[in-house]
Structures are given as structure tokens and as C-alpha cells.
Design a protein around this motif. Structure first.
Motif, PDB file in Angstrom:
ATOM      1  N   GLU A 145     -20.736  45.070  43.899  1.00 59.36           N
ATOM      2  CA  GLU A 145     -19.773  45.928  44.593  1.00 59.36           C
ATOM      3  C   GLU A 145     -19.622  47.263  43.863  1.00 59.36           C
ATOM      4  OE1 GLU A 145     -17.031  42.328  46.458  1.00 59.36           O
ATOM      5  OE2 GLU A 145     -16.404  43.325  44.616  1.00 59.36           O
ATOM      6  N   ALA A 146     -19.565  47.217  42.532  1.00 63.37           N
ATOM      7  CA  ALA A 146     -19.442  48.447  41.746  1.00 63.37           C
ATOM      8  C   ALA A 146     -20.667  49.340  41.946  1.00 63.37           C
ATOM      9  CB  ALA A 146     -19.256  48.116  40.266  1.00 63.37           C
ATOM     10  N   LEU A 147     -21.842  48.750  41.844  1.00 64.44           N
ATOM     11  CA  LEU A 147     -23.071  49.524  42.024  1.00 64.44           C
ATOM     12  C   LEU A 147     -23.156  50.098  43.439  1.00 64.44           C
ATOM     13  CD1 LEU A 147     -25.540  47.132  40.158  1.00 64.44           C
ATOM     14  CD2 LEU A 147     -24.734  49.373  39.353  1.00 64.44           C
ATOM     15  N   SER A 148     -22.748  49.322  44.434  1.00 66.58           N
ATOM     16  CA  SER A 148     -22.754  49.806  45.821  1.00 66.58           C
ATOM     17  C   SER A 148     -21.771  50.946  46.023  1.00 66.58           C
ATOM     18  CB  SER A 148     -22.413  48.663  46.787  1.00 66.58           C
ATOM     19  OG  SER A 148     -23.424  47.686  46.752  1.00 66.58           O
ATOM     20  N   SER A 149     -20.749  51.011  45.186  1.00 64.89           N
ATOM     21  CA  SER A 149     -19.750  52.070  45.252  1.00 64.89           C
ATOM     22  C   SER A 149     -20.185  53.321  44.504  1.00 64.89           C
ATOM     23  CB  SER A 149     -18.410  51.572  44.702  1.00 64.89           C
ATOM     24  OG  SER A 149     -17.946  50.473  45.448  1.00 64.89           O
ATOM     25  N   GLY A 150     -21.404  53.298  43.971  1.00 66.88           N
ATOM     26  CA  GLY A 150     -21.937  54.462  43.271  1.00 66.88           C
ATOM     27  C   GLY A 150     -21.609  54.493  41.800  1.00 66.88           C
ATOM     28  N   THR A 151     -21.065  53.410  41.265  1.00 67.17           N
ATOM     29  CA  THR A 151     -20.687  53.367  39.851  1.00 67.17           C
ATOM     30  C   THR A 151     -21.833  52.773  39.042  1.00 67.17           C
ATOM     31  OG1 THR A 151     -18.411  53.008  40.538  1.00 67.17           O
ATOM     32  CG2 THR A 151     -18.931  52.565  38.239  1.00 67.17           C
ATOM     33  N   PRO A 152     -22.373  53.515  38.068  1.00 67.30           N
ATOM     34  CA  PRO A 152     -23.425  52.942  37.226  1.00 67.30           C
ATOM     35  C   PRO A 152     -22.879  51.762  36.432  1.00 67.30           C
ATOM     36  CG  PRO A 152     -22.977  55.254  36.646  1.00 67.30           C
ATOM     37  CD  PRO A 152     -21.991  54.860  37.688  1.00 67.30           C
ATOM     38  N   GLY A 153     -23.773  50.861  36.032  1.00 67.16           N
ATOM     39  CA  GLY A 153     -23.330  49.673  35.323  1.00 67.16           C
ATOM     40  C   GLY A 153     -24.097  49.405  34.045  1.00 67.16           C
TER      41      GLY A 153
END
Length: 177
Positions: free
Chosen positions: A165-173
Motif C-alpha cells: 500500500e505504501a509503495l502504491s501510494s508513491g512512498t519509497p520503502g
């Protein structure tokens, strides 16, 4: 949920196994990057433009290494004046029953609270536990973050829904292997 899990499961089935990958479903209409939503989310969370936000969302449990993550982040926060660490999720007392580690209700939350209390007050001020977030607030959490970090070592998942979900929101991980 992944090719890696498919291979593992297939290796335990004799003959010609028919094992398929069924990836985690991410609601792309809900979890996506939008610069205006990011600005609004950061404003709602009272995050300054110059602040760098590291976030973790998911179960707060031993398998997810939340104590190690908090201690590691405390060292980073001591040396990064504009950094913040936001944590969202419910505490989980699952322990590691496969390995004989059984926890009583509230044990993991108490461990985290003790860990947090042991940190210097200036570091504590840069860590914000948001509790459990509903889907809209969770999306805002991800999109407001500059980096998603998970040190999960859970033995039966490659990684869970939260990192996706974080990656799909454009947040690098930063994730474990």
C-alpha cells in the motif's frame, strides 16, 4: 502471494504440483500518489515542509521487529534535526508460537512503551504513535511519509499489505528480504 512463496510451497508437494501465485490485491483507486493529497495530508498531520517523515504502518508485533525499528530510528532521529518517525497500527501479542514464544495480552505494547520511555525526551518528541488508522487516514499516512520502513522477519510472508500500500501510494520503502 509471490513467486518466492509459490516455489517454496511447490517444493513441499510431491508429483506435479499446481501452485499458482495470487498477489495481494491493492485498491489502485485508493492507494496512489497525488501531490495535492500529499500536501493536504502533511498539513492535517502538522508536518512541516522541511521535515522528513519515516513511517511504519502495520501490526506492531515481535515478528515485525518494532522494538528494533524504534531503537534504530531513535539513533537516526538524534542526528537528523528535521526527521520524524510515525507509527500506525495495532499491537499484536501473537509472539512466535512456532518457536515456543507465547505472549500474554498487552505484553508487546508494554515492551514497546518501555522501549519508548527509555529514549531521550528530544527523541520521544519526534516519534508519534498514531494508533490504528482507517483506510482514508492510512492512505494519508502513506502519502504524507517520505519513506516507509519495515524490518519484518515474519516467517510466513515475503511481505504484507502495508508495504504494498505504501509503495502504491508513491512512498519509497526500505524492506527486509
Amino acid at each position: 502471494a509471490s513467486e518466492r512463496q509459490c516455489k517454496l510451497i511447490g517444493s513441499h508437494i510431491e508429483g506435479s504440483p499446481s501452485v499458482d501465485v495470487c498477489p495481494f490485491p491493492i485498491n489502485a483507486d485508493h492507494f496512489f500518489y497525488d501531490p495535492e493529497k500529499r500536501r493536504q495530508a502533511r498539513k492535517k498531520l502538522k508536518i512541516g515542509e522541511d521535515q522528513f517523515v519515516v513511517g511504519y504502518a502495520g501490526r506492531l508485533s515481535m515478528q515485525k521487529n518494532i522494538l528494533l525499528l524504534t531503537k534504530t530510528m531513535s539513533h537516526i532521529l538524534m542526528n537528523s534535526p528535521s526527521a520524524l518517525f510515525l507509527i500506525a497500527g495495532r499491537f499484536d501479542d501473537l509472539g512466535a508460537p512456532l518457536f515456543g514464544n507465547i505472549q500474554i495480552d498487552g505484553a508487546y505494547q508494554a515492551c514497546w512503551e518501555n522501549c519508548f520511555a527509555s529514549l531521550p525526551s528530544d527523541v520521544q518528541a519526534k516519534i508519534n504513535y498514531l494508533g490504528h488508522l482507517e483506510e482514508d487516514d492510512l492512505r494519508n499516512f502513506y502519502i504524507a511519509s517520505d519513506l516507509y520502513v519495515s524490518l519484518s522477519c515474519h516467517h510466513d510472508e515475503d511481505f504484507g499489505m502495508s508495504p504494498l500500500e505504501a509503495l502504491s501510494s508513491g512512498t519509497p520503502g526500505v524492506l527486509t528480504d
